[in-house]
Design a protein around this motif. Sequence first.
Motif, PDB file in Angstrom:
ATOM      1  N   GLU A 111       0.833  -1.210   0.000  1.00  0.00           N
ATOM      2  CA  GLU A 111       0.000   0.000   0.000  1.00  0.00           C
ATOM      3  C   GLU A 111       0.867   1.260   0.000  1.00  0.00           C
ATOM      4  N   PRO A 114       3.804   0.516  -4.136  1.00  0.00           N
ATOM      5  CA  PRO A 114       3.196  -0.510  -5.002  1.00  0.00           C
ATOM      6  C   PRO A 114       4.166  -1.280  -5.898  1.00  0.00           C
ATOM      7  N   ARG A 130      -1.873  -3.110  -7.431  1.00  0.00           N
ATOM      8  CA  ARG A 130      -3.012  -2.209  -7.236  1.00  0.00           C
ATOM      9  C   ARG A 130      -4.122  -3.005  -6.580  1.00  0.00           C
TER      10      ARG A 130
END
Length: 174
Positions: A111, A114, A130
């Motif tokens: 998070e 990425p 993602r």
Amino acid sequence: MGIAADLAYRVREPGRVQRVVQVAASSRVGARALSRTLPTLDRAVAHLSRGRTTAAELLAGLPVVWLTTTGRRSGLARRTQLVAVPFRDGLAVLGTNFGQSGTPTWVLNLEAHPRATVTYRDLCVDVVSRPADTTERAAILARAGEVYVGYPTYLQRISGRRVRVFVLERAASS
């Protein structure tokens, strides 16, 4: 070609004994024991086999990728073993943490940063993660149960947090 194809990452039908191991591993006691022992066991078997296999693959028929993330606080490379779910041209990973209540650290790292790498056996691919959208999440969760019988059990057992599901896609060349 997709990431799974580039890595030659395939999920095979587990044998009879491997299915029994998967069911035992998905139990509360089995998952707790594995969460403490499997990473070390996987590293040892991977080392002894020169990266050709892991304990999870031998015992449960589950192919394991090594996901290398960037630590959200330290900025250092952090490596963890996961069973990935083939999804479209990429792979997906689920933050189930063996069905335990806490969110795994690798999820928090993804998070924050990425970009990551995925290694399977001796092949490595740079990826960008993602969060899966609602439709993708449903498809990935359905497929996850086909890959490993423990995933649905883990999801039922987890309360107080939402399991994060990430889609891993090839990173653009820099």
